[in-house]
Design an enzyme around this catalytic site. Structure first.
Site, PDB file in Angstrom:
ATOM      1  N   CYS A   4       0.851  -1.281   0.025  1.00 12.93           N
ATOM      2  CA  CYS A   4       0.251   0.434  -0.155  1.00 12.93           C
ATOM      3  C   CYS A   4       0.638   1.388   0.200  1.00 12.93           C
ATOM      4  CB  CYS A   4      -1.381   0.472   1.134  1.00 12.93           C
ATOM      5  SG  CYS A   4       0.289  -0.008   2.911  1.00 12.93           S
TER       6      CYS A   4
ATOM      7  N   CYS B  32      -0.959  -5.336   6.853  1.00 13.34           N
ATOM      8  CA  CYS B  32      -0.354  -4.236   7.968  1.00 13.34           C
ATOM      9  C   CYS B  32       0.363  -4.142   9.263  1.00 13.34           C
ATOM     10  CB  CYS B  32      -1.645  -3.582   7.932  1.00 13.34           C
ATOM     11  SG  CYS B  32      -2.730  -3.115   6.863  1.00 13.34           S
TER      12      CYS B  32
END
Ligand code: FES
Length: 126
Positions: free
Chosen positions: A33, A102
């Site tokens: 990301c 993440c």
């Protein structure tokens, strides 16, 4: 979708900020990301005396940053090196599958900060 623990750490992150005279700094970017996380550490007698983070990322990245500072604070460098990506996610009661990437940042940034500390120690001894 998020556990209460994730939400709680996202809303009240622990140890957020910078350590200006840090003994080690580790920054990693998430290839998925593009988010960024930096971990700062202070080391005394081979233990993490202090640890802080700065994260430009999603809520899960902030929650995992906060969680890893709690997991790592006070640990020896060897113990902190053994904290895995999965440990961080497990300590938060899990993350949604699409958010698992993440949690990678936190362990990686911590390990990078410790490696930076070791590198600096070698330079001092030279
Ligand atoms: Fe980038 Fe979570 S979406 S770290």
């Amino acid at each position: 979708m998020y556990t209460e623990k994730v939400m709680e750490h996202f809303k009240n992150p622990r140890n957020m900020g910078e350590i200006p005279d840090a003994d080690g700094v580790g920054t990693v970017g998430n290839p998925v990301c593009g988010d960024l996380m930096t971990i700062y550490i202070k080391v005394k007698d081979s233990r993490l005396e202090d640890i802080k983070f700065k994260t430009f990322g999603c809520g899960s990245a902030i929650a995992t940053s906060s969680m890893i500072t709690e997991l790592a604070k006070g640990k020896t460098l060897d113990e902190a090196m053994k904290i895995t990506r999965a440990n961080v996610a497990d300590s938060l009661g899990g993350l949604p599958p699409v958010k698992m990437h993440c949690s990678n940042l936190a362990a990686d940034a911590l390990h990078a900060a410790i490696e930076d500390y070791y590198k600096k120690q070698k330079e001092v001894k030279k």
